[in-house]
Structures are given as C-alpha cells and as structure tokens.
Design a protein around this motif. Structure first.
Motif, short mmCIF file in Angstrom:
data_model
loop_
_atom_site.label_atom_id
_atom_site.label_comp_id
_atom_site.label_asym_id
_atom_site.label_seq_id
_atom_site.Cartn_x
_atom_site.Cartn_y
_atom_site.Cartn_z
N THR A 83 1.95 -13.43 1.77
CA THR A 83 0.71 -13.32 1.00
C THR A 83 0.24 -14.72 0.68
O THR A 83 0.82 -15.71 1.15
CB THR A 83 0.90 -12.47 -0.27
N CYS A 90 1.53 0.70 -2.49
CA CYS A 90 0.96 1.71 -1.59
C CYS A 90 2.07 2.73 -1.30
O CYS A 90 3.06 2.41 -0.65
CB CYS A 90 0.50 1.02 -0.32
N SER A 144 0.26 -8.93 2.33
CA SER A 144 -0.12 -8.28 1.08
C SER A 144 -1.50 -8.75 0.64
O SER A 144 -1.77 -9.95 0.53
CB SER A 144 0.88 -8.58 -0.03
N ASP A 194 -2.49 -7.90 -2.29
CA ASP A 194 -2.32 -7.75 -3.74
C ASP A 194 -1.38 -8.85 -4.26
O ASP A 194 -0.31 -8.57 -4.79
CB ASP A 194 -1.75 -6.36 -4.05
N GLY A 200 7.16 -10.61 5.48
CA GLY A 200 6.27 -10.27 4.37
C GLY A 200 5.62 -11.53 3.83
O GLY A 200 6.32 -12.47 3.45
N LEU A 231 8.33 -8.81 -1.02
CA LEU A 231 7.68 -8.66 0.27
C LEU A 231 8.67 -8.86 1.41
O LEU A 231 8.64 -8.13 2.41
CB LEU A 231 6.53 -9.67 0.40
N PHE A 252 -0.13 -3.34 0.67
CA PHE A 252 0.37 -3.78 -0.63
C PHE A 252 1.57 -2.94 -1.01
O PHE A 252 1.71 -1.80 -0.55
CB PHE A 252 -0.72 -3.73 -1.70
N LEU A 253 2.45 -3.48 -1.84
CA LEU A 253 3.74 -2.83 -2.09
C LEU A 253 3.62 -1.55 -2.92
O LEU A 253 4.48 -0.67 -2.80
CB LEU A 253 4.70 -3.80 -2.79
N CYS A 298 1.12 2.65 3.72
CA CYS A 298 1.76 1.39 4.15
C CYS A 298 3.19 1.61 4.67
O CYS A 298 3.52 1.13 5.77
CB CYS A 298 1.75 0.37 3.03
N ASP A 316 2.50 -8.59 -5.92
CA ASP A 316 3.53 -8.59 -4.88
C ASP A 316 4.18 -9.97 -4.75
O ASP A 316 3.58 -10.90 -4.20
CB ASP A 316 2.91 -8.17 -3.53
#
Length: 201
Positions: free
Chosen positions: A132, A74, A106, A108, A130, A117, A71-72, A78, A112
């Motif tokens: 999600t 982090c 991700s 999250d 990236g 991403l 997750f961003l 990460c 995010d």
C-alpha cells in the motif's frame, strides 16, 4: 387480500437495478459518468510500501505480474479473488514458477498495516506481495490503472466506513506493460491460461 401486481413489478425492477449496479462496481474500471479509457492508456510503473521495504514494478521486469486492488476488511470478494489468483498460479506450468508475481494493493492505507498485508497475501501464495502507500499514492495509482474505488460511510456499523471497489485482475507482461484486465468472475483456469500465454511469448 387485494393483489397488487404493480408493486411486485416495481420491486423486481428495484432488485434488478441493484444487481446491475453491484455488477458495475465489481467489474468497472471507471466511475459512473467518466469516459472509458483504452488499455494502452493505462498502467505504468509504481512504487509502494511492503513489510519488507519498497516495492515497485521495475523490480519485476521479466516476470508476469498480476495486480489486485482491495482491502483487508473486505469480507468476501477480496479473499475469494485472492483464492482465484492462488489457484491460477498453481495451475501455471511449474517451469514458470519464478516468473510470476502477484500484488495485493490495499486501497485502505488508513487501516491496513504492512505486516497484516504481508500475512494476508502470503497466506494465499508466497509469490504474492501485500502493498500500500499514502492516500495520495493510492489515488495516483488507481487513476493510472483505471481502478474505481470509493470510501463509503457506515454510521450504523462498528466500522466507520467500507470501500466500494472494482474487483479485477490486472495482467502486466514481462516488459512492464498492462496487457489485460479480467473480471472477478474469471476462473482460475482462465486466469492461468492468460498468464501462461504471456509467459510463452
């Protein structure tokens, strides 16, 4: 001053337990209390969202795919793990440049966004995407790959919550099968060697 060796022994024990739990969360593919699942029972196709449209595993048949779940927000694990992926990709023989695909997934999706991403993944390597999905899609995918993650409230922080998650590299072969799951402590040389071994089959 009265010495109390028992207190120091207790403190050392608490610190050791905390260290063991931290290693578990970063390296485990299952929540505490659940039975381990064999690699052959994990993996499979998925369909998620990227800034450039839908992304699914079937689109990358013929490539070796490396998945990383994070997750961003982090702060350390990460970015450092993505750095390992980036360095590993660069170490693989350049004849295989177009045969490798990385995914930063991700866990999250509430925070995010897709453009962020994309920027994060592309910062490390143009071969990283990236992605999600909805909360339900992420829950399904993490169960599918045996990935542990948990949202943890942080009442005393500006962030409402953080995410505990397993930090591992998931290696998928050119036929779309999950063939390995490597710890976040894996070096770029080790990850590159594992990727290249699949590419040479």
């Amino acid at each position: 001053m009265t010495k109390n060796p028992g207190r120091w022994v207790l403190l050392a024990g608490v610190l050791a337990l905390a260290g063991i739990l931290a290693l578990y969360f970063y390296n485990s593919t299952i929540p505490i209390g659940e039975k381990p699942r064999q690699l052959k029972d994990l993996g499979g196709d998925f369909s998620l969202n990227s800034a450039d449209g839908t992304a699914n595993l079937d689109q990358h048949q013929g490539q070796v795919v490396v998945l990383y779940f994070g997750f961003l927000n982090c702060a350390e694990v990460c970015p450092s793990s993505m750095g390992v992926m980036s360095a590993a990709f660069k170490q693989v023989d350049q004849q295989y440049y177009d045969d490798i695909q990385g995914f930063f997934v991700s866990v999250d999706p509430g925070r995010d966004d897709l453009n962020s991403l994309k920027d994060f993944a592309q910062y490390f390597d143009p071969r990283m995407l990236g992605v999600t999905g909805t909360e339900e899609e992420i829950k399904q995918l993490t169960q599918q790959y045996g990935v542990y993650f948990d949202l943890v409230n942080m009442e005393s922080s500006e962030l409402a919550y953080t995410v505990d998650h397993a930090s591992r590299f998931y290696i998928i072969n050119q036929q779309g099968q999950l063939v390995d799951s490597m710890s976040h402590s894996t070096t770029p040389i080790e990850l590159a060697a594992r990727i290249e071994r699949e590419l040479r089959k």
